[in-house]
Write a protein that holds these residues in place. Structure first.
Motif, PDB file in Angstrom:
ATOM      1  N   TYR A 137       0.827  -1.201   0.000  1.00  0.00           N
ATOM      2  CA  TYR A 137       0.000   0.000   0.000  1.00  0.00           C
ATOM      3  C   TYR A 137       0.865   1.255   0.000  1.00  0.00           C
ATOM      4  N   THR A 138       1.982   1.196  -0.679  1.00  0.00           N
ATOM      5  CA  THR A 138       2.946   2.305  -0.675  1.00  0.00           C
ATOM      6  C   THR A 138       2.407   3.556  -1.359  1.00  0.00           C
ATOM      7  N   SER A 139       1.599   3.396  -2.391  1.00  0.00           N
ATOM      8  CA  SER A 139       1.085   4.578  -3.098  1.00  0.00           C
ATOM      9  C   SER A 139       0.133   5.372  -2.218  1.00  0.00           C
ATOM     10  N   LEU A 140      -0.737   4.689  -1.497  1.00  0.00           N
ATOM     11  CA  LEU A 140      -1.657   5.381  -0.592  1.00  0.00           C
ATOM     12  C   LEU A 140      -0.881   6.138   0.475  1.00  0.00           C
ATOM     13  N   LYS A 141       0.123   5.507   1.039  1.00  0.00           N
ATOM     14  CA  LYS A 141       0.938   6.148   2.062  1.00  0.00           C
ATOM     15  C   LYS A 141       1.715   7.329   1.474  1.00  0.00           C
ATOM     16  N   LYS A 142       2.249   7.134   0.271  1.00  0.00           N
ATOM     17  CA  LYS A 142       3.029   8.195  -0.371  1.00  0.00           C
ATOM     18  C   LYS A 142       2.171   9.442  -0.595  1.00  0.00           C
ATOM     19  N   VAL A 143       0.985   9.265  -1.160  1.00  0.00           N
ATOM     20  CA  VAL A 143       0.123  10.410  -1.463  1.00  0.00           C
ATOM     21  C   VAL A 143      -0.256  11.150  -0.192  1.00  0.00           C
ATOM     22  N   PHE A 144      -0.635  10.402   0.864  1.00  0.00           N
ATOM     23  CA  PHE A 144      -1.051  11.072   2.100  1.00  0.00           C
ATOM     24  C   PHE A 144       0.128  11.736   2.807  1.00  0.00           C
ATOM     25  N   ASP A 145       1.302  11.161   2.715  1.00  0.00           N
ATOM     26  CA  ASP A 145       2.479  11.818   3.291  1.00  0.00           C
ATOM     27  C   ASP A 145       2.740  13.149   2.598  1.00  0.00           C
ATOM     28  N   LYS A 146       2.606  13.164   1.271  1.00  0.00           N
ATOM     29  CA  LYS A 146       2.814  14.410   0.520  1.00  0.00           C
ATOM     30  C   LYS A 146       1.746  15.443   0.884  1.00  0.00           C
ATOM     31  N   LEU A 147       0.481  15.001   0.936  1.00  0.00           N
ATOM     32  CA  LEU A 147      -0.606  15.930   1.259  1.00  0.00           C
ATOM     33  C   LEU A 147      -0.423  16.515   2.655  1.00  0.00           C
ATOM     34  N   HIS A 148       0.026  15.686   3.582  1.00  0.00           N
ATOM     35  CA  HIS A 148       0.203  16.145   4.956  1.00  0.00           C
ATOM     36  C   HIS A 148       1.234  17.270   5.033  1.00  0.00           C
ATOM     37  N   HIS A 149       2.230  17.216   4.161  1.00  0.00           N
ATOM     38  CA  HIS A 149       3.292  18.233   4.156  1.00  0.00           C
ATOM     39  C   HIS A 149       3.026  19.348   3.137  1.00  0.00           C
ATOM     40  N   GLY A 150       1.781  19.403   2.648  1.00  0.00           N
ATOM     41  CA  GLY A 150       1.400  20.492   1.759  1.00  0.00           C
ATOM     42  C   GLY A 150       1.975  20.414   0.366  1.00  0.00           C
ATOM     43  N   LYS A 151       2.280  19.222  -0.094  1.00  0.00           N
ATOM     44  CA  LYS A 151       2.837  19.031  -1.439  1.00  0.00           C
ATOM     45  C   LYS A 151       1.763  18.419  -2.334  1.00  0.00           C
ATOM     46  N   TYR A 152       1.257  19.223  -3.275  1.00  0.00           N
ATOM     47  CA  TYR A 152       0.095  18.827  -4.057  1.00  0.00           C
ATOM     48  C   TYR A 152       0.364  18.701  -5.550  1.00  0.00           C
ATOM     49  N   TYR A 153       1.606  18.874  -5.988  1.00  0.00           N
ATOM     50  CA  TYR A 153       1.850  19.048  -7.413  1.00  0.00           C
ATOM     51  C   TYR A 153       2.296  17.757  -8.100  1.00  0.00           C
ATOM     52  N   GLU A 154       2.300  17.803  -9.432  1.00  0.00           N
ATOM     53  CA  GLU A 154       2.647  16.640 -10.248  1.00  0.00           C
ATOM     54  C   GLU A 154       4.050  16.123  -9.922  1.00  0.00           C
ATOM     55  N   SER A 155       4.930  17.022  -9.539  1.00  0.00           N
ATOM     56  CA  SER A 155       6.286  16.615  -9.193  1.00  0.00           C
ATOM     57  C   SER A 155       6.341  15.857  -7.855  1.00  0.00           C
ATOM     58  N   ASP A 156       5.276  15.997  -7.057  1.00  0.00           N
ATOM     59  CA  ASP A 156       5.227  15.322  -5.751  1.00  0.00           C
ATOM     60  C   ASP A 156       4.639  13.913  -5.869  1.00  0.00           C
ATOM     61  N   PHE A 157       3.568  13.787  -6.636  1.00  0.00           N
ATOM     62  CA  PHE A 157       2.964  12.473  -6.915  1.00  0.00           C
ATOM     63  C   PHE A 157       2.188  12.585  -8.220  1.00  0.00           C
ATOM     64  N   SER A 158       2.186  11.492  -8.965  1.00  0.00           N
ATOM     65  CA  SER A 158       1.558  11.502 -10.287  1.00  0.00           C
ATOM     66  C   SER A 158       0.088  11.097 -10.204  1.00  0.00           C
ATOM     67  N   SER A 159      -0.611  11.289 -11.302  1.00  0.00           N
ATOM     68  CA  SER A 159      -2.011  10.874 -11.390  1.00  0.00           C
ATOM     69  C   SER A 159      -2.141   9.367 -11.245  1.00  0.00           C
ATOM     70  N   SER A 160      -1.188   8.637 -11.801  1.00  0.00           N
ATOM     71  CA  SER A 160      -1.217   7.175 -11.677  1.00  0.00           C
ATOM     72  C   SER A 160      -0.964   6.744 -10.240  1.00  0.00           C
ATOM     73  N   ASP A 161      -0.187   7.535  -9.478  1.00  0.00           N
ATOM     74  CA  ASP A 161       0.007   7.247  -8.049  1.00  0.00           C
ATOM     75  C   ASP A 161      -1.339   7.298  -7.317  1.00  0.00           C
ATOM     76  N   VAL A 162      -2.149   8.289  -7.680  1.00  0.00           N
ATOM     77  CA  VAL A 162      -3.456   8.432  -7.030  1.00  0.00           C
ATOM     78  C   VAL A 162      -4.381   7.295  -7.440  1.00  0.00           C
ATOM     79  N   ASP A 163      -4.378   6.925  -8.726  1.00  0.00           N
ATOM     80  CA  ASP A 163      -5.190   5.790  -9.170  1.00  0.00           C
ATOM     81  C   ASP A 163      -4.850   4.534  -8.380  1.00  0.00           C
TER      82      ASP A 163
END
Length: 351
Positions: A5-31
């Motif tokens: 479940y690394t993608s779910l953890k990765k996206v939420f870690d980025k969101l928690h630190h205020g990183k919302y951009y394509e360079s932080d996580f890709s659309s496929s990461d969210v899928d």
């Protein structure tokens, strides 16, 4: 959290630190994260239905890079995400405990069999049965739903529903100004529960029918002509009920959708679908009533008639004077089954 479940953890870690951009996580990461979320929720069907929905809202907003939407859903989504992680870790821990305890089954087997004919509900015997069943199936990764959703646990959940979600929905209706009379608010909430109960009882009956059809006509279950002889249906009834009790919880999302399709129009007309408190109450009503309905035998809710006498199975509504006769039911009495043991007292307005 498992490495899968690394993608779910990765996206939420980025969101928690205020990183919302394509360079932080890709659309496929969210899928991938959304698929991982669905996988977790599939093994935790006892979670509130809004957990997956609200986390998904945040992920979808993040995928679209809609900053305002992300900020709107962030606090609630993160809270539910962390609660989800906690529940999932507890689930994994329970499975480890159950797997470890398998070695104790042979020593307890004969003792449990001595109580096979007892009419008293025995939580320990049920737990032992499920451990033995898990050992035979060799499936330690499957959650013990028959233990988690035991009659005793469901009775506790039913009391909690009245003490929490019912009160929240009552206050939401009162504050909306649409219904000013307290009695009308109580009756409306009671009607919502009754609609959920009636729908779930009917859908559980149909569900058992489909299970029986699948057992007899595995290649024709989608055809209307896949009928089962009455004698065969009677013979397979215990098997169908056991299958439903063991796996029926996974049909809960579909039952929620059936309820919304059947009664959602009326809620939308008066705007109640916009109230989080009311919708949470309704979803919780459908959840508990479905779990009541797939028990073997089904658990029973009873609304006491106007004019009936007060008895030991009832409590008076806390805002009323003492009385000897029922005016209306605030919260129904819960029984283990038809003519079964009382599991939770009803609440009534008396006069």
């Amino acid at each position: 959290m498992s490495e899968k479940y690394t993608s779910l953890k990765k996206v939420f870690d980025k969101l928690h630190h205020g990183k919302y951009y394509e360079s932080d996580f890709s659309s496929s990461d969210v899928d991938t994260a959304i698929q991982e979320l669905k996988t977790i929720c599939q093994v935790l069907p006892i979670l509130s239905i809004d957990t997956q929905r609200d986390i998904t809202k945040l992920l979808v907003a993040a995928q679209a890079r809609h900053l305002q939407e992300v900020l709107k859903y962030k606090a609630d989504g993160e809270e539910k995400y962390h609660n989800l992680l906690k529940e999932y870790q507890n689930f994994l821990q329970r499975q480890t405990t159950v797997t470890t305890s398998l070695v104790d089954v042979p020593a307890k087997e004969s003792a449990n069999s001595d109580h096979a004919g007892s009419s008293e509900y025995d939580e320990t015997s049920l737990s032992s049965y499920m451990v033995e069943k898990k050992s035979k199936d060799n499936s330690p990764s499957i959650i013990d739903l028959s233990i988690v959703n035991s009659p005793t646990k469901l009775a506790e959940d039913f009391k909690e529903l009245y003490n929490t979600e019912w009160i929240d929905a009552f206050e939401a209706l009162k504050n909306s100004g649409q219904i000013r009379n307290e009695e009308d608010i109580i009756k409306k909430l009671s009607t919502m529960l009754m609609l959920a109960y009636e729908l779930c009882r009917e859908q559980a009956r149909k569900h058992r029918g489909k299970i029986t059809e699948a057992l007899v006509h595995p290649l024709r279950v989608a055809e209307s002509a896949a009928e089962v002889e009455p004698s065969t249906e009677k013979m397979l009834q215990p098997t169908a009920r056991q299958i439903q009790q063991d796996t029926g919880v996974y049909a809960l999302p579909a039952i929620q959708e059936i309820f919304k399709h059947t009664h959602g129009g009326g809620l939308r007309e008066i705007g109640w679908d916009k109230s989080k408190e009311i919708m949470t109450y309704i979803e919780s009503c459908v959840r508990i009533c479905w779990l009541f309905s797939i028990q073997d035998p089904p658990m029973k809710l009873f609304w006491h008639d106007e004019g009936s006498e007060m008895n030991d199975n009832l409590k008076e509504y806390k805002y009323t004077d003492h009385g000897k006769v029922v005016n209306f039911t605030v919260w129904p009495t819960l029984y283990l089954h038809e003519n079964g043991t009382m599991m939770s007292k009803g609440v009534v307005q008396a006069f």
